[in-house]
Each structure stands twice: as structure tokens, then as C-alpha cells.
Scaffold this motif. Structure first.
Motif, short mmCIF file in Angstrom:
data_model
loop_
_atom_site.label_atom_id
_atom_site.label_comp_id
_atom_site.label_asym_id
_atom_site.label_seq_id
_atom_site.Cartn_x
_atom_site.Cartn_y
_atom_site.Cartn_z
N ALA A 205 58.77 -67.21 47.37
CA ALA A 205 59.38 -68.29 46.59
C ALA A 205 58.97 -69.66 47.13
CB ALA A 205 60.90 -68.15 46.61
N ALA A 206 58.95 -69.79 48.45
CA ALA A 206 58.52 -71.06 49.05
C ALA A 206 57.05 -71.34 48.75
CB ALA A 206 58.75 -71.02 50.56
N ALA A 207 56.23 -70.28 48.78
CA ALA A 207 54.81 -70.44 48.44
C ALA A 207 54.65 -70.90 46.99
CB ALA A 207 54.07 -69.12 48.66
N LYS A 208 55.45 -70.34 46.10
CA LYS A 208 55.42 -70.78 44.70
C LYS A 208 55.78 -72.25 44.59
CE LYS A 208 57.47 -68.26 41.62
NZ LYS A 208 58.51 -67.42 40.98
N GLN A 234 55.37 -59.17 44.53
CA GLN A 234 55.26 -60.23 45.54
C GLN A 234 53.82 -60.73 45.63
OE1 GLN A 234 56.69 -58.07 48.96
NE2 GLN A 234 58.82 -58.69 48.65
N LEU A 235 52.85 -59.81 45.59
CA LEU A 235 51.44 -60.21 45.66
C LEU A 235 51.02 -61.01 44.43
CD1 LEU A 235 49.82 -57.06 47.26
CD2 LEU A 235 49.68 -59.39 48.15
N VAL A 236 51.54 -60.64 43.28
CA VAL A 236 51.22 -61.40 42.06
C VAL A 236 51.64 -62.85 42.23
CG1 VAL A 236 51.79 -61.70 39.62
CG2 VAL A 236 51.34 -59.42 40.51
N GLU A 237 52.89 -63.05 42.66
CA GLU A 237 53.42 -64.41 42.81
C GLU A 237 52.70 -65.16 43.93
OE1 GLU A 237 55.55 -65.62 40.80
OE2 GLU A 237 57.11 -64.21 40.23
N ALA A 238 52.45 -64.48 45.06
CA ALA A 238 51.84 -65.14 46.21
C ALA A 238 50.39 -65.53 45.90
CB ALA A 238 51.89 -64.24 47.44
N CYS A 239 49.65 -64.65 45.23
CA CYS A 239 48.27 -64.98 44.88
C CYS A 239 48.22 -66.15 43.90
CB CYS A 239 47.57 -63.76 44.28
SG CYS A 239 47.19 -62.47 45.48
N ALA A 240 49.14 -66.16 42.95
CA ALA A 240 49.20 -67.30 42.02
C ALA A 240 49.50 -68.59 42.76
CB ALA A 240 50.26 -67.03 40.95
N ALA A 241 50.35 -68.50 43.80
CA ALA A 241 50.67 -69.69 44.59
C ALA A 241 49.46 -70.18 45.36
CB ALA A 241 51.82 -69.38 45.55
N VAL A 242 48.70 -69.26 45.96
CA VAL A 242 47.49 -69.65 46.70
C VAL A 242 46.50 -70.34 45.75
CG1 VAL A 242 45.49 -68.80 47.96
CG2 VAL A 242 47.75 -67.86 48.46
N SER A 259 38.28 -70.96 52.91
CA SER A 259 37.68 -69.77 53.52
C SER A 259 38.73 -68.94 54.24
CB SER A 259 36.58 -70.19 54.50
OG SER A 259 36.01 -69.07 55.15
N TYR A 260 39.66 -69.60 54.90
CA TYR A 260 40.74 -68.90 55.60
C TYR A 260 41.61 -68.14 54.60
CZ TYR A 260 44.84 -68.23 58.62
OH TYR A 260 45.88 -67.69 59.33
N ALA A 261 41.91 -68.76 53.47
CA ALA A 261 42.73 -68.10 52.45
C ALA A 261 42.03 -66.86 51.91
CB ALA A 261 43.04 -69.08 51.31
N LEU A 262 40.72 -66.95 51.70
CA LEU A 262 39.96 -65.80 51.23
C LEU A 262 39.99 -64.66 52.24
CD1 LEU A 262 38.16 -64.54 49.06
CD2 LEU A 262 36.19 -65.59 50.20
N GLU A 263 39.87 -64.99 53.52
CA GLU A 263 39.92 -63.97 54.57
C GLU A 263 41.26 -63.24 54.54
OE1 GLU A 263 37.79 -62.90 56.75
OE2 GLU A 263 36.16 -64.37 56.77
N LEU A 284 42.83 -64.00 42.46
CA LEU A 284 42.64 -64.83 43.66
C LEU A 284 41.16 -64.88 44.04
CD1 LEU A 284 43.90 -66.35 46.10
CD2 LEU A 284 44.00 -64.14 47.25
N PHE A 285 40.49 -63.73 44.02
CA PHE A 285 39.08 -63.69 44.37
C PHE A 285 38.23 -64.43 43.36
CE2 PHE A 285 40.32 -59.36 46.29
CZ PHE A 285 40.75 -59.97 47.44
N GLN A 286 38.64 -64.36 42.10
CA GLN A 286 37.91 -65.08 41.06
C GLN A 286 38.07 -66.58 41.23
OE1 GLN A 286 38.96 -63.70 37.16
NE2 GLN A 286 36.97 -64.22 36.31
N ALA A 287 39.20 -67.02 41.74
CA ALA A 287 39.45 -68.45 41.92
C ALA A 287 38.80 -68.99 43.19
CB ALA A 287 40.95 -68.71 41.95
N LEU A 288 38.89 -68.25 44.31
CA LEU A 288 38.37 -68.75 45.59
C LEU A 288 36.86 -68.60 45.71
CD1 LEU A 288 41.14 -67.61 48.09
CD2 LEU A 288 40.88 -69.79 46.90
N ARG A 289 36.25 -67.61 45.01
CA ARG A 289 34.81 -67.50 44.83
C ARG A 289 34.05 -67.50 46.16
NH1 ARG A 289 34.52 -67.81 39.56
NH2 ARG A 289 32.23 -67.71 39.50
N GLY A 290 34.32 -66.50 46.98
CA GLY A 290 33.63 -66.37 48.26
C GLY A 290 32.64 -65.23 48.27
N LYS A 291 31.58 -65.36 49.04
CA LYS A 291 30.52 -64.35 49.10
C LYS A 291 31.03 -63.02 49.67
CE LYS A 291 25.79 -63.77 50.90
NZ LYS A 291 24.67 -64.45 51.60
#
Length: 599
Positions: A205-208, A234-242, A259-263, A284-291
Motif C-alpha cells: 500500500a505504501a509503494a502504491k 501483492q505482486l500485481v500492485e507492487a509491480c504497478a507501483a514500481v 537497474s536495481y529495480a530490474l534486478e 514490469l519487465f516490459q516497462a523497465l526494458r533491461g537486457k
């Protein structure tokens, strides 16, 4: 006469002042209505489904109704409560704000107060929009923040204790996203402190809240919670927050933070042991776009092909919707395409290019569709009204109400026109033909069932059945016998098909093995437990947040103008049928079809 000490007089003076204030406030018609409503709400004396007001007199007097937009048709108690809350927000007083905060916090410490679909939950959902957003009256914002701060115990600089404590985690879980929606950076520390409380739902909730605030500098703190989460919702909400924090402009997160968030995301993805959690992380992976995302997703495709038998388990690790979503993200990131069942092609291509490869920027993506919506299909892949059937555990939900006997290619006139006679293709005829084609195209690795609904709901098989020749033969005979008649109990059909548990508490596991659902209907609900489209949508989305069922919708009927009742005695709808169907599909990564010729 003896004198009363001043210290004893002070409480009496305050009490009299409070009573006088309450009396002055109580003289206003809105105050009287709110006071009466709150009293009955807390005593659990309001039936949310009393939409004709037959059980209890309306809380809205004629004087209050004149201040509201014109209402069409009878209201249920939830719609009536929204009208009451709207009047409170228009006035925007401090007491109004405190009363609305009390509505959203009431009952959180009791089982019946947190059950999805329960009366308290429904009224809470009705109140939340009036405390959300930067247009919320300042007095309302102050009431939310004061309630949240009042329950927080933050250690001081000289305190040996490091952890932050919260006296009521459930209240804070409801209020934290509201604080973030106000966009006030002065509240950032409050939300970051909530991330330090040892309570998973409160961390989410705080992340949101921080995501809504657009605070990019909070990226590391928000991303840190991803590997700590256990449940899919929880992962749905947290990933949307990130994702929202990654887009933040106050300030914008730098490359190291991203990069840290992707890790952290990949760490959680590798640790997940079910398809729902992994599917929740693909956006999340589609948004952060890391190799580093590319080889991780290719490895999942390889594991799925190596262990196809695990698809048959109740909580199987690989579903058709997950594998399709993985391929869509890979194609979006790389520009290369191979089918979900061809991981060797993905691996061969990656081995050749990975040294010099760079992720495609989002503006070069050929497809900007949401994850889970894809037009590519193999020649063997079945379709239902042109939508590929990609799930491994599929339910078809078919409207067989009387209006399905109308022409497939002509609009149905208003009123109760006589049904056509002679030879023609009806909506039901076309639906049957499409359903037969979809089921015949499924493989023995897939499982399915069919739910029919009119005034009542009937399920062909209570359990999902493997798509064997024998099962197909049995269901095709059943489909052939289906006749159209009766009303439209749309919600009841969704509840049955998705295994929606009205008495499920937030955080509990989801029992349905279904990963894809097709809903076909030709009109608004005219029967069933819930007939308001907005309330059906609200309840299904709340449940599906964790279940992660991909919902595809097909609408064959005419459009009823918003806020017009579809028939005598029916509730006036706040949204059109096509809007309901479209939002239901888009919320889950599914597709929506409105068949041309019936508009």
C-alpha cells in the motif's frame, strides 16, 4: 453555595461545547442524513442490494435529491451512498472528511469487514473515490493524513529500536494509497516510513502511494519489497507501483535505480513457483526494458517445454497465458519473434546476438498492445470470434437468454419485439458455431468447461475436463441441445465460472485453476445477485487481481444509453454494456469484440 473547582468545570465546558456543535451541525438536512446513515451502517442495518428502497426508507430527502444530477430508475443502497458521499465532498467540511475516513476504516478489524463482496466492503469501495485524487478537498486530505500519522510510531534518532511500528496495519493499508494520490511531496517521508513496517500488505500500500506521488527517489525502497511478497495480488500492485515510480518526475529515477529495480524484479521472478506471480511481473519487465530480462524469459520457455506435464497440476507453473505473455514481452524488447513452443529458436537467436544486443526503445515497438493481447497465432490455434484461445485451462461463458434468438446481423428494436420466424442465423446459432470450432481446436493438453446463463446458471461440467475426443463429443451434443430463453444473470455466471469467493479475505490464496475465460453476452443484466454493471466490474476486478484470469469479452447486442434502465423495474446503469465489456477485458490483458452488424 459551594464553588466547583475550575479543573472539574473544564470537561463539562468541553462536553457542552461538543454537544452544541453537534446540535448546530445536526440542523442541516445533509448532517441529519449522514448521521442516520452512519448509525445504521455501523450497526449493519443497511442491505446494499435493497435497490428499490423497500426495506428501509431512503436517506436522501427530496431537498437533498434536488442537489444531485437527475437519477433514472431505482437506486440500490450503494448508489444511494455514493450520492450521499458526493454531497459531502461538494461541501468539503472537516467533519465530512472525518466521517468518510470512518466509513473506509470501519470493520477492518472484523472478518465481516474485509470480505470481498460483503456489505461493508461494498460501501467502503463506494467511499474511497471521494477521498482519492488531488482534487480531494483539503479538509478531507488532512483527515486521512491525521488518521494515518496517529497510528504510526517512528523511532527517534536516539532510540535503540530501529523498526517502525503501526498500531493498526489494516487501516494504514487502506489509507496509504490515498495519501499518495494527493501528490504532496511533504507526505513522502510518511509513506517511506510505512515501508519499514513489517507487514506485507502495508508495504504494498505504501509503494502504491509513492507510485501515485511520482516520487522517483523512492525507487530503491519500493523495489526492495518485490522479493518479500508471497501472493500474486501483492505482486500485481507492487509491480504497478514500481512502474509508476519509474515514470516519476519528482524527481526522475536515474539509470542505477532503474537497474536495481530490474534486478529485484528478476529475483522475485526466479523465486516464484506459480504462473500467476510470474504473469503479474511481465508488465514490469516490459516497462523497465533491461537486457537481463531476455535470457530469463527464454529460460522459462525452455523449462515449460521440458516439463509440459506440470501444466496438469492444480497449481501448475506454466499456463498458456503466461507463455503467450512471455513471448509478447520478448518480441517487444527484441523485435524478434518465435512461438511459445519454440524456445530453441529463441535460444539460437540469442546466442548469436547477445554480445552486441541492445534493447529496443519503446517507441520502436511494433505492437503497443497490453501484455496478453496478441494477434499472432499458429494455424492449429483455435479461436472464438477471432480471439485466439491461448489458455491452458479455459472456461466459455455463454449468454442463452431470450434475446439471443434475435438475428445475428440486425439490431434488435427497443421494447419487446416479436421474435423472428423462418430460417435465419440467430445470435445463439453463431455463438454455438464459434464455440464448437474453439473446442474442436483444443488439444488434449488443454482443459475446459462451458457455463450457460439466462435467468439461472448451468455448468456443463463442474470440473475442468481434458479436451479429449470423448469429452469433445459429449460437450458438442450438449451444445446442440441448448435453447435460448429467460433473463440475463450475468454476474451469477461470472461468479460460478471464476470461482469467485465472496467470503474470501484479502491475502488468501485463490482456488480457481482457470487461466482464460471467454464471456459472450448481448445485453445488460436483467436478473441475478448483482445487476449494476459498475458493481459487477468492481467485484470481478477485485477478485481477479490475484486470480490473474485472462478475460476475453464478446458483445453481440445493442447499446443502452448510460443511466437509462434497460427495462421496467430494472436499475439504471452508470455505464454502457460495451464499456463494461471492454474494461473487463482490458483489465486482464484480454480482448474485446463488438460484432459488426449489431451496433
Amino acid at each position: 453555595m459551594s464553588r466547583i473547582p475550575a479543573l472539574l468545570l473544564l470537561p463539562l465546558v468541553l462536553l457542552l461545547a461538543t454537544d452544541a456543535s453537534a446540535q448546530r451541525r445536526g440542523e442541516d438536512p445533509l448532517d441529519l442524513a449522514v448521521s442516520r446513515w452512519l448509525r445504521d451502517f455501523k450497526a449493519n442495518r443497511i442491505d446494499p442490494d435493497d435497490f428499490r428502497g423497500m426495506v428501509k426508507k431512503s436517506y436522501l430527502t427530496p431537498e437533498l435529491r434536488r442537489k444531485l444530477p437527475t437519477q433514472f430508475g431505482p437506486q440500490d443502497r450503494v448508489s444511494e451512498a455514493r450520492s450521499l458521499f458526493r454531497l459531502m465532498k461538494d461541501r468539503g467540511g472537516a467533519e465530512d472528511g472525518k466521517d468518510l475516513v470512518e466509513v473506509v476504516c470501519h470493520g477492518l478489524d472484523r472478518k465481516e469487514g474485509v470480505l470481498i463482496g460483503g456489505a461493508i466492503w461494498r460501501f467502503r469501495q463506494a467511499a474511497l473515490p471521494f477521498l482519492t485524487g488531488d482534487d480531494t478537498p483539503k479538509a478531507f486530505q488532512e483527515a486521512v493524513v491525521a488518521r494515518l500519522e496517529g497510528g504510526l510510531d517512528v523511532p527517534g534518532p536516539d532510540d535503540k529500536r530501529q523498526e517502525v511500528r503501526c498500531r493498526n496495519e489494516l487501516e494504514a493499508t487502506v489509507l496509504a494509497p490515498l495519501v499518495g494520490s494527493y501528490g504532496n511531496q511533504l507526505h513522502r517521508t510518511l509513506l517511506e516510513n510505512l515501508l519499514r513496517v513489517d507487514h506485507a500488505d502495508l508495504k504494498v500500500a505504501a509503494a502504491k502511494g509513492l507510485g501515485a506521488m511520482g516520487s522517483g527517489s523512492s525507487m530503491r525502497l519500493v523495489a526492495d519489497i518485490l522479493p518479500q511478497l508471497e501472493y500474486h495480488d501483492q505482486l500485481v500492485e507492487a509491480c504497478a507501483a514500481v512502474i509508476e515510480v519509474a515514470k516519476g518526475q519528482r524527481p526522475t529515477p536515474d539509470a542505477r535505480q532503474l537497474s536495481y529495480a530490474l534486478e529485484k524484479g528478476l529475483e522475485a521472478f526466479e523465486a516464484a513457483d506459480n504462473w500467476r506471480s510470474r504473469l503479474a511481473m511481465l508488465p514490469l519487465f516490459q516497462a523497465l526494458r533491461g537486457k537481463k530480462t531476455v535470457p530469463a524469459l527464454i529460460s522459462l520457455l525452455e523449462a515449460a517445454k521440458k516439463e509440459p506435464q506440470r501444466k496438469g497440476a492444480q497449481d501448475y507453473c506454466f499456463s498458456g497465458t503466461l507463455l503467450q505473455g512471455v513471448v509478447e514481452v520478448l518480441e517487444d524488447l527484441t523485435g524478434f519473434f518465435a512461438a511459445p513452443g519454440e524456445p530453441e529458436r529463441w535460444r539460437s537467436w540469442w546466442d548469436k546476438v547477445h554480445d552486441d544486443f541492445e534493447i529496443r526503445p519503446p517507441e520502436l515497438s511494433r505492437s503497443r498492445k497490453p501484455t496478453g493481447v496478441h494477434d499472432k497465432k499458429t494455424s492449429a490455434q483455435p479461436t472464438f470470434f477471432g480471439i485466439p484461445v491461448i489458455g491452458s485451462r479455459v472456461i466459455f461463458v455463454l449468454d442463452i437468454s431470450g434475446s439471443m434468438l434475435w438475428y445475428i446481423d440486425r439490431p434488435m428494436p427497443a421494447g419487446n419485439p416479436p421474435l423472428p420466424t423462418g430460417e435465419y442465423e440467430s445470435r445463439l446459432d453463431r455463438a454455438k458455431k464459434e464455440l464448437v470450432g474453439a473446442i474442436e481446436g483444443m488439444t488434449t493438453d488443454d482443459m475446459f468447461t462451458v457455463v450457460y446463463f439466462e435467468s439461472v446458471v448451468r455448468t456443463w461440467s463442474k470440473k475442468l475436463v481434458p479436451a479429449t475426443k470423448q469429452a469433445k463429443s459429449r460437450v458438442l451434443k450438449d451444445i446442440d441441445k441448448v435453447k435460448a430463453w429467460g433473463a440475463t444473470a450475468l454476474y451469477d455466471a461470472l461468479e460460478e465460472a471464476m470461482g469467485i469467493e465472496v467470503d474470501r479475505r484479502p491475502g488468501e490464496r485463490y482456488s480457481t485453476p482457470v487461466d482464460e475465460l471467454f464471456l459472450l453476452s448481448d445485453g445488460a443484466p436483467t436478473a441475478g445477485k448483482i445487476m449494476y454493471l459498475d458493481q459487477i466490474l468492481e467485484r470481478v476486478l477485485a477478485w481477479n487481481k490475484g486470480a490473474k484470469v485472462r478475460i476475453n469479452t464478446i458483445f453481440l447486442g445493442e447499446l443502452t444509453p448510460g443511466r437509462i434502465a434497460p427495462g421496467p423495474g430494472m436499475p439504471a446503469q452508470d455505464m454502457r454494456e460495451d464499456e463494461f465489456m471492454r474494461r473487463l477485458a482490458e483489465s486482464s490483458g484480454g480482448r474485446f469484440v463488438h460484432l459488426t452488424g449489431t451496433k
